[in-house]
Design an enzyme around this catalytic site. Sequence first.
Site, short mmCIF file in Angstrom:
data_model
loop_
_atom_site.label_atom_id
_atom_site.label_comp_id
_atom_site.label_asym_id
_atom_site.label_seq_id
_atom_site.Cartn_x
_atom_site.Cartn_y
_atom_site.Cartn_z
N HIS A 95 -105.69 36.86 49.54
CA HIS A 95 -104.94 35.73 48.93
C HIS A 95 -103.61 35.49 49.66
O HIS A 95 -102.60 35.16 49.03
CB HIS A 95 -104.67 35.98 47.44
CG HIS A 95 -105.91 36.03 46.59
ND1 HIS A 95 -106.39 34.94 45.91
CD2 HIS A 95 -106.77 37.04 46.33
CE1 HIS A 95 -107.48 35.29 45.25
NE2 HIS A 95 -107.73 36.56 45.49
N ASN A 168 -109.18 33.21 38.97
CA ASN A 168 -109.76 32.45 40.09
C ASN A 168 -110.28 31.11 39.59
O ASN A 168 -110.31 30.86 38.38
CB ASN A 168 -110.94 33.22 40.70
CG ASN A 168 -110.49 34.28 41.71
OD1 ASN A 168 -109.35 34.28 42.16
ND2 ASN A 168 -111.39 35.18 42.04
FE1 HDE Z 1 -107.34 40.40 43.35
N1 HDE Z 1 -105.96 41.27 44.52
N2 HDE Z 1 -108.43 42.09 43.38
N3 HDE Z 1 -108.86 39.52 42.29
N4 HDE Z 1 -106.34 38.71 43.31
C1 HDE Z 1 -104.83 40.67 44.96
O1 HDE Z 1 -102.70 41.63 44.91
C2 HDE Z 1 -107.97 43.29 43.80
C3 HDE Z 1 -109.99 40.10 41.85
C4 HDE Z 1 -106.62 37.58 42.61
O2 HDE Z 1 -101.17 34.75 44.09
C5 HDE Z 1 -103.89 41.63 45.64
O3 HDE Z 1 -100.60 40.83 45.03
C6 HDE Z 1 -108.95 44.30 43.53
C7 HDE Z 1 -110.64 39.31 40.85
C8 HDE Z 1 -105.63 36.57 42.85
O4 HDE Z 1 -100.19 36.66 44.46
C9 HDE Z 1 -104.58 42.99 45.47
C10 HDE Z 1 -110.01 43.66 42.97
C11 HDE Z 1 -109.84 38.21 40.70
C12 HDE Z 1 -104.73 37.15 43.73
C13 HDE Z 1 -105.86 42.59 44.75
C14 HDE Z 1 -109.67 42.28 42.87
C15 HDE Z 1 -108.74 38.35 41.61
C16 HDE Z 1 -105.19 38.49 43.99
C17 HDE Z 1 -103.47 41.24 47.01
C18 HDE Z 1 -111.34 44.24 42.55
C19 HDE Z 1 -110.07 37.00 39.78
C20 HDE Z 1 -103.50 36.50 44.32
C21 HDE Z 1 -102.04 40.77 46.89
C22 HDE Z 1 -111.26 45.16 41.53
C23 HDE Z 1 -110.12 37.34 38.40
C24 HDE Z 1 -102.30 36.72 43.49
C25 HDE Z 1 -101.67 41.06 45.54
C26 HDE Z 1 -101.12 35.99 44.07
C27 HDE Z 1 -104.52 39.39 44.80
C28 HDE Z 1 -106.76 43.51 44.41
C29 HDE Z 1 -110.56 41.32 42.36
C30 HDE Z 1 -107.74 37.34 41.74
C31 HDE Z 1 -104.78 43.79 46.70
C32 HDE Z 1 -108.81 45.77 43.85
C33 HDE Z 1 -111.92 39.65 40.09
C34 HDE Z 1 -105.59 35.18 42.27
O5 HDE Z 1 -103.84 43.85 44.67
#
Ligand code: HDE
Length: 714
Positions: A95, A168
Amino acid sequence: MAPPTRPSRPASSSASVPPPPSGGGCPFLHGLGGELHQLAGENNPVLTTQQGIPVGDDQNTLRLDARGPALLEDFHFREKMFHFDHERIPERVVHARGYGAHGFFELTESLSDITKADIFQRKGEKTPLFVRFSTVAGNKGSPDLARDVRGFAIKFYTKEGNWDLVGNNIPVFFIQDAIKFPDLIHAAKEAPDRAFPQAQTAHDNFWDFISLMPEAVHMALWIMSDRTIPRSLRFMEGFGVHTFRFVNAEGHSTYVKFHLKPKLGLQSVAWNEAVKINGADPDFHRRDLWSALNSGDFPEWEVGVQLFDDAFADAFPFDVLDATKLIPEEDVPVRIVGRLVLTRPVDNFFAETEQVAFCTQNVVPGIDFTNDPLLQGRNFSYLDTQLKRLGGPNFTHIPINAPHVPVQNFQQDGHMAMRNPKGRANYEPNSWGAEGGPREDPQRGHTSFPAQESGEKRRARPEKFADHYSQARQFYLSQTPIEQRHIADAFTFELSKVETPAIRERMVGHLRLVDEALADAVAGGLGLKALPDAPKPARAPINDLPPSAALSIVANGPQRFEGRKLGLLVSDGADAALLSALIEAVDKEGAQLELIAPTVSGITDSKGVSHKAQQRVEGGPSVLYDAVAVLLSADGAALLSQKPEARDFVSDAFAHAKFIAFTKEAEPLLEAAGIKPALQDNGFVRLEKADDAARFLKTCGALRFWEREAKKPA
Ligand code: HDE
């Protein structure tokens, strides 16, 4: 302020830019500093160093004589360069590309019986918030129209602290267990040996991984649908994805899934259009949001919840803890309880959009987690990643991350600490009475729902998680025929970029378990001689789930042109009455208009009135607009027929199933673009009299004339 460039023609008397510095000469010689002062207004503040020391010369380093070496003593130069050298922070690991805006949430229906969350108590109350939209796979500078899931992350600054809903624009996810997330992201991003392809999934690594992870098949259908190429961030849905818990004052828990529905309806672009938008305007989405906010067209979403209990969860054929599944709205309707409105862009992109740190574990009293294994993993990952990205544990002190309520605790020190306990007490319990600082509050404080848990410690998944195809099929069958066709085209496109035949075939094998006709279409598109065998599913799919109309974009279009943009191709001598009728009709519809002309200075219409243009023909392709009108004089049509960009303007609008209005004089351009009169279907509107303008805008409410595309051979 950038110095204005010297105009090549005599400046008109109405020019409002300040004149360039007079006297000429080499700008690198000392002395220019004085002349540059002429460019400043009378009340510009004095430039200072970070120490607040006024700067006398920001054009020349301190050196020994004009041609001599630079002097180490130049503290202003050293400080300026030092700071510049350290401007970057690590981009988000996923992201990375995002765009944020401020707004508010207004509660329209109290949920006080369901949750004690303060934000859901009082109807009519507004809570400030910050939203960051993003793509997942591309790096920070990647184009906006990549085929990708869009992040929809919201930070609610509630009276009980910050609640982050990090969602999302798609209600399901690729994987079921957080332990697979690093693999998923590695496979999706550029390959480590070649560092490409960037911001796209059309490559071997991605489809290799997906085809080996049947749980990703449902999400694969969503990402190959038009959901991943939204026309605007304003025209897409948002989903919390996981099942969360609401907990009320009596401690009763209700399961909840969060939804956001755009007030202006759903809309996506065509894939061929997305590819071209990325070239014409890689910042298409952020520019769109920026312009909407700055012109007072505040984007709005309905905020809804799906509420259900254990009885529903037990009877539902899938596990409500499985993030690869959704709950159809037909089974549990979305109850609209509020609205989310975005009202202003950021003051500074870095300070706000880049430094905002969302954490899924930021929940307020009344909201709690479930055992969704993806959510539980996220609760670790988000806090962890902020430390790396923002450089220390005090990122909550950055204004965009700070709650709008007092923060009172004994945490102290660390890099860049802005907030430290006052007085003697930096621990508790202590016996310092009223001076001893804050204390816990069992009534008001967040308490976890006391769910009963028991069982063996194992690395295992629940049995119902093993159904990977039923909802993928349901999603596909819920699409209109044109959307189904887009899905088949997208699979064909992506898998055609995969170089390893075995991966292509493995993926088509999975599609057979979704829908044989889809698998057949993709296999045909890939030129496979025979359909590959389908894999043996881990759990027999349910093949007769009823279609859900809520899953289609086309079926949920707005039926109005409000918030959309008309591209008006004009030339000198364009019919003045029709031009003003179009301008008026666009305004009445709440839409936007851009004039595209042979030069950006604009045109003079048939009555001698001049109109400024927003784009020159070469820089304003029709992919940037939702519908187009061509309003030319005979001379204008003759001129533009010679320009490939003008011909593409029309032929692309035609190919992308857009509504096209045109005057009789414009016909030679249409012909030059290969649109013979016989091809002029019901998506064309002739502009003859002023009334036609309003009629055209009404027609545009359907957004696309899909019948045209449906007629093309598959
Ligand atoms: Fe994320 N995801 N994600 N994700 N995600 C990140 O956090 C992660 C997942 C989502 O505008 C990271 O600050 C794992 C689902 C958005 O700053 C990180 C797993 C959904 C954003 C991370 C998921 C999301 C992130 C990278 C699986 C929808 C942007 C930078 C368990 C419900 C937030 C950060 C923003 C960002 C990890 C799965 C949505 C690495 C481990 C499911 C919108 O922490």
